[in-house]
Motif scaffolding. Structure first.
Motif, PDB file in Angstrom:
ATOM      1  N   PHE A  17       0.849  -1.187   0.000  1.00  0.00           N
ATOM      2  CA  PHE A  17       0.000   0.000   0.000  1.00  0.00           C
ATOM      3  C   PHE A  17       0.888   1.242   0.000  1.00  0.00           C
ATOM      4  N   GLY A  18       0.580   2.163  -0.904  1.00  0.00           N
ATOM      5  CA  GLY A  18       1.376   3.383  -0.994  1.00  0.00           C
ATOM      6  C   GLY A  18       0.481   4.600  -1.093  1.00  0.00           C
ATOM      7  N   ALA A  19       1.074   5.757  -0.839  1.00  0.00           N
ATOM      8  CA  ALA A  19       0.327   7.017  -0.947  1.00  0.00           C
ATOM      9  C   ALA A  19       1.209   8.060  -1.589  1.00  0.00           C
ATOM     10  N   GLY A  20       0.579   8.999  -2.277  1.00  0.00           N
ATOM     11  CA  GLY A  20       1.302  10.125  -2.851  1.00  0.00           C
ATOM     12  C   GLY A  20       0.474  11.380  -2.669  1.00  0.00           C
ATOM     13  N   SER A  21       1.155  12.501  -2.487  1.00  0.00           N
ATOM     14  CA  SER A  21       0.419  13.754  -2.332  1.00  0.00           C
ATOM     15  C   SER A  21       1.205  14.895  -2.953  1.00  0.00           C
ATOM     16  N   ALA A  22       0.503  15.978  -3.256  1.00  0.00           N
ATOM     17  CA  ALA A  22       1.139  17.151  -3.846  1.00  0.00           C
ATOM     18  C   ALA A  22       0.361  18.388  -3.438  1.00  0.00           C
ATOM     19  N   ILE A  23       1.098  19.485  -3.284  1.00  0.00           N
ATOM     20  CA  ILE A  23       0.452  20.775  -3.035  1.00  0.00           C
ATOM     21  C   ILE A  23       1.171  21.814  -3.891  1.00  0.00           C
ATOM     22  N   PHE A  24       0.382  22.649  -4.553  1.00  0.00           N
ATOM     23  CA  PHE A  24       0.976  23.639  -5.448  1.00  0.00           C
ATOM     24  C   PHE A  24      -0.002  24.786  -5.653  1.00  0.00           C
ATOM     25  N   SER A  25       0.540  25.890  -6.154  1.00  0.00           N
ATOM     26  CA  SER A  25      -0.292  27.054  -6.472  1.00  0.00           C
ATOM     27  C   SER A  25      -0.483  27.132  -7.977  1.00  0.00           C
ATOM     28  N   GLN A  26      -1.640  27.589  -8.395  1.00  0.00           N
ATOM     29  CA  GLN A  26      -1.923  27.632  -9.823  1.00  0.00           C
ATOM     30  C   GLN A  26      -2.687  28.896 -10.176  1.00  0.00           C
ATOM     31  N   GLY A 106     -10.893  32.026 -12.078  1.00  0.00           N
ATOM     32  CA  GLY A 106     -10.780  33.473 -12.238  1.00  0.00           C
ATOM     33  C   GLY A 106      -9.653  34.085 -11.427  1.00  0.00           C
ATOM     34  N   SER A 107      -9.041  33.305 -10.559  1.00  0.00           N
ATOM     35  CA  SER A 107      -7.907  33.811  -9.775  1.00  0.00           C
ATOM     36  C   SER A 107      -7.026  32.635  -9.333  1.00  0.00           C
ATOM     37  N   SER A 108      -5.927  32.962  -8.689  1.00  0.00           N
ATOM     38  CA  SER A 108      -4.993  31.916  -8.248  1.00  0.00           C
ATOM     39  C   SER A 108      -5.568  31.109  -7.091  1.00  0.00           C
ATOM     40  N   THR A 109      -5.115  29.870  -6.987  1.00  0.00           N
ATOM     41  CA  THR A 109      -5.528  29.037  -5.867  1.00  0.00           C
ATOM     42  C   THR A 109      -4.419  28.056  -5.523  1.00  0.00           C
ATOM     43  N   ASP A 110      -4.377  27.641  -4.283  1.00  0.00           N
ATOM     44  CA  ASP A 110      -3.552  26.501  -3.905  1.00  0.00           C
ATOM     45  C   ASP A 110      -4.402  25.247  -4.079  1.00  0.00           C
ATOM     46  N   ILE A 111      -3.755  24.164  -4.487  1.00  0.00           N
ATOM     47  CA  ILE A 111      -4.462  22.901  -4.715  1.00  0.00           C
ATOM     48  C   ILE A 111      -3.710  21.781  -4.004  1.00  0.00           C
ATOM     49  N   LEU A 112      -4.455  20.953  -3.314  1.00  0.00           N
ATOM     50  CA  LEU A 112      -3.891  19.783  -2.647  1.00  0.00           C
ATOM     51  C   LEU A 112      -4.525  18.538  -3.237  1.00  0.00           C
ATOM     52  N   ILE A 113      -3.704  17.522  -3.469  1.00  0.00           N
ATOM     53  CA  ILE A 113      -4.230  16.220  -3.903  1.00  0.00           C
ATOM     54  C   ILE A 113      -3.515  15.119  -3.131  1.00  0.00           C
ATOM     55  N   LYS A 114      -4.260  14.074  -2.837  1.00  0.00           N
ATOM     56  CA  LYS A 114      -3.698  12.897  -2.156  1.00  0.00           C
ATOM     57  C   LYS A 114      -4.302  11.660  -2.795  1.00  0.00           C
ATOM     58  N   VAL A 115      -3.463  10.679  -3.087  1.00  0.00           N
ATOM     59  CA  VAL A 115      -3.978   9.415  -3.632  1.00  0.00           C
ATOM     60  C   VAL A 115      -3.459   8.245  -2.810  1.00  0.00           C
ATOM     61  N   SER A 116      -4.268   7.195  -2.738  1.00  0.00           N
ATOM     62  CA  SER A 116      -3.842   5.936  -2.127  1.00  0.00           C
ATOM     63  C   SER A 116      -3.809   4.885  -3.223  1.00  0.00           C
ATOM     64  N   ILE A 117      -2.700   4.195  -3.321  1.00  0.00           N
ATOM     65  CA  ILE A 117      -2.486   3.251  -4.421  1.00  0.00           C
ATOM     66  C   ILE A 117      -2.033   1.907  -3.846  1.00  0.00           C
TER      67      ILE A 117
END
Lengths: 136, 30
Positions: A17-26, A106-117
């Motif tokens: 079981f593994g997990a991955g995550s990312a956070i970035f601004s767009q 319409g404007s910038s945002t931070d985005i977080l994603i997490k997955v379980s694999i």
């Protein structure tokens, strides 16, 4: 019991079981690609996907390495983290899971994603899926 | 961890990391 059986079957076929995550601004109108790469010789089963942004109108397209769309997450959560469990064995991939994010807020945002694999050796993929089918 | 990438150019790698067996790469593509 479902999770316990899944863990037992995964162990039998040398799964991990593994997990991955990312956070970035767009910025508005930008597209950002998040790539989750698994080892060669393994099959990845996407079990859960979660995340949130600060704005609405964020689209996340889940794809295989070759560009085949697995599914689109159209109402990406804003302000509150949400996580969803997916049908087991339905979203399988080799090598890379790609998620393309498009910001139309319409404007910038931070985005977080997490997955379980769940990683299963590709040589044991058929046996694993048959064992899962037998649970149904 | 602060989010990065707002000023990334097209094609720029925003971050790369590895946890366990899964590598994560973030790239601005458009």
């Amino acid at each position: 019991m479902y999770d316990l059986k899944l863990h037992a079957i995964a162990k039998k076929y040398k799964g991990e079981f593994g997990a991955g995550s990312a956070i970035f601004s767009q910025t508005d109108g930008a597209t950002t690609r998040v790539t989750f790469t698994i080892p060669i010789g393994m099959t990845g089963y996407l079990l859960k996907h979660g995340g949130y942004a600060q704005k609405t109108d964020i689209l996340a397209e889940f794809k295989t390495e070759t560009g085949d769309v697995l599914f689109n997450w159209e109402e990406y959560p804003d302000s509150t983290f949400e996580e969803y469990q997916l049908p087991l064995t339905e979203y399988a991939f080799k090598n890379k899971l790609v998620v393309d994010f498009t910001n139309s807020s319409g404007s910038s945002t931070d985005i977080l994603i997490k997955v379980s694999i769940l990683l299963i050796p590709t040589t044991k993929e058929d046996l694993f899926e048959k064992a899962i089918d037998r649970l149904g | 961890m602060a989010a990065k990438g707002e000023n990334a150019k097209v094609g720029e790698i925003i971050s790369e990391s590895k946890k366990g067996k899964i590598k994560v790469k973030i790239v601005r593509i458009n």
